[in-house]
Scaffold this motif. Structure first.
Motif, PDB file in Angstrom:
ATOM      1  N   ARG A 124       0.826  -1.213   0.000  1.00 54.26           N
ATOM      2  CA  ARG A 124       0.000   0.000   0.000  1.00 54.26           C
ATOM      3  C   ARG A 124       0.854   1.255   0.000  1.00 54.26           C
ATOM      4  O   ARG A 124       0.355   2.360  -0.250  1.00 54.26           O
ATOM      5  CB  ARG A 124      -0.907   0.009   1.244  1.00 54.26           C
ATOM      6  N   ARG A 149       2.367  -9.037   3.907  1.00 59.09           N
ATOM      7  CA  ARG A 149       0.998  -9.058   3.405  1.00 59.09           C
ATOM      8  C   ARG A 149       0.008  -8.668   4.495  1.00 59.09           C
ATOM      9  O   ARG A 149      -0.465  -9.482   5.262  1.00 59.09           O
ATOM     10  CB  ARG A 149       0.660 -10.440   2.862  1.00 59.09           C
ATOM     11  N   ALA A 151      -2.839  -7.353   3.606  1.00 57.79           N
ATOM     12  CA  ALA A 151      -4.099  -7.658   2.930  1.00 57.79           C
ATOM     13  C   ALA A 151      -3.760  -8.138   1.533  1.00 57.79           C
ATOM     14  O   ALA A 151      -2.588  -8.178   1.140  1.00 57.79           O
ATOM     15  CB  ALA A 151      -4.994  -6.420   2.876  1.00 57.79           C
ATOM     16  N   ASP A 152      -4.785  -8.534   0.779  1.00 55.24           N
ATOM     17  CA  ASP A 152      -4.546  -8.925  -0.602  1.00 55.24           C
ATOM     18  C   ASP A 152      -3.925  -7.758  -1.355  1.00 55.24           C
ATOM     19  O   ASP A 152      -4.277  -6.597  -1.138  1.00 55.24           O
ATOM     20  CB  ASP A 152      -5.851  -9.342  -1.271  1.00 55.24           C
ATOM     21  N   ASP A 175       4.542 -12.892   6.374  1.00 51.25           N
ATOM     22  CA  ASP A 175       3.671 -12.335   7.406  1.00 51.25           C
ATOM     23  C   ASP A 175       4.560 -12.109   8.612  1.00 51.25           C
ATOM     24  O   ASP A 175       5.007 -13.069   9.246  1.00 51.25           O
ATOM     25  CB  ASP A 175       2.532 -13.302   7.737  1.00 51.25           C
TER      26      ASP A 175
END
Length: 207
Positions: A124, A149, A151-152, A175
């Motif tokens: 992001r 990750r 989120a997707d 993660d």
């Protein structure tokens, strides 16, 4: 080089260094503000990690951009430190670098003596990864990119293109909250370091 990390859970206290340990690697974990560096060190370290996290105060308003990490209440002001055993003779010392621009002056000191690095990336906020990559390339330090990750998000190939990574730079999903996932990142880095590179300790130069 074939290396495996200990399957013991992350320690909450002191885990003695093995008497057979004769080799040590120092690596640095870098990336933008709030990308998961402290979390990764805490997840994978076999000793209670040293953390220099402080509560974020009004002094950082207008300086640290917390708009996209609104749940973050603390920040690293120097570095995080942890340790993980790779095999019977080799240990890895982890140094998590602070992400805010006002603490970037610490990075060159952390790079000194390091053989490699992990760049933590939040898809992001990919633009916040550029400084990390530029500094590592300046120091000619081998590194891997770990996409944390939250989120997707885009595929690894898309992230590679966006960051203009050279083909030899490994990029993996991770993660930062999961020890097994962080171990995979570290093993990827150690295997990357085993390939032909200039493994001289990082330079202590500045632009």
């Amino acid at each position: 080089m074939h290396s495996t990390t200990s399957d013991q859970p992350a320690a909450t206290g002191r885990t003695p260094l093995r008497e057979t340990a004769v080799d040590a690697l120092k690596i640095v974990i870098v990336g933008g503000f709030g990308v998961g560096k402290t979390t990764m060190v805490g997840s994978v370290s076999e000793i209670q990690p040293l953390s220099t996290e402080e509560v974020m105060t009004q002094a950082g308003v207008g300086i640290d951009d917390a708009s996209r990490v609104r749940t973050k209440t603390t920040t690293t002001v120097a570095f995080d430190f942890g340790r993980i055993t790779l095999n019977s003779s080799m240990v890895l010392y982890l140094f998590g670098a602070p992400g805010q621009q006002r603490f970037w002056f610490v990075w060159d000191q952390l790079f000194a003596g390091s053989l490699g690095a992990v760049v933590m990336v939040d898809t992001r906020r990919l633009e916040e990864s550029w400084y990390s990559i530029d500094r590592l390339e300046h120091h000619r330090m081998p590194f891997v990119v770990a996409v944390n990750r939250f989120a997707d998000g885009p595929a690894l190939s898309t992230v590679r293109d966006a960051l203009a990574l050279s083909p030899e730079v490994p990029i993996v999903d991770c993660d930062a909250r999961e020890r097994s996932s962080c171990k995979t990142v570290l093993i990827t880095l150690v295997e990357h370091l085993a390939r032909p590179h200039d493994l001289s300790p990082a330079r202590e130069s500045t632009p």
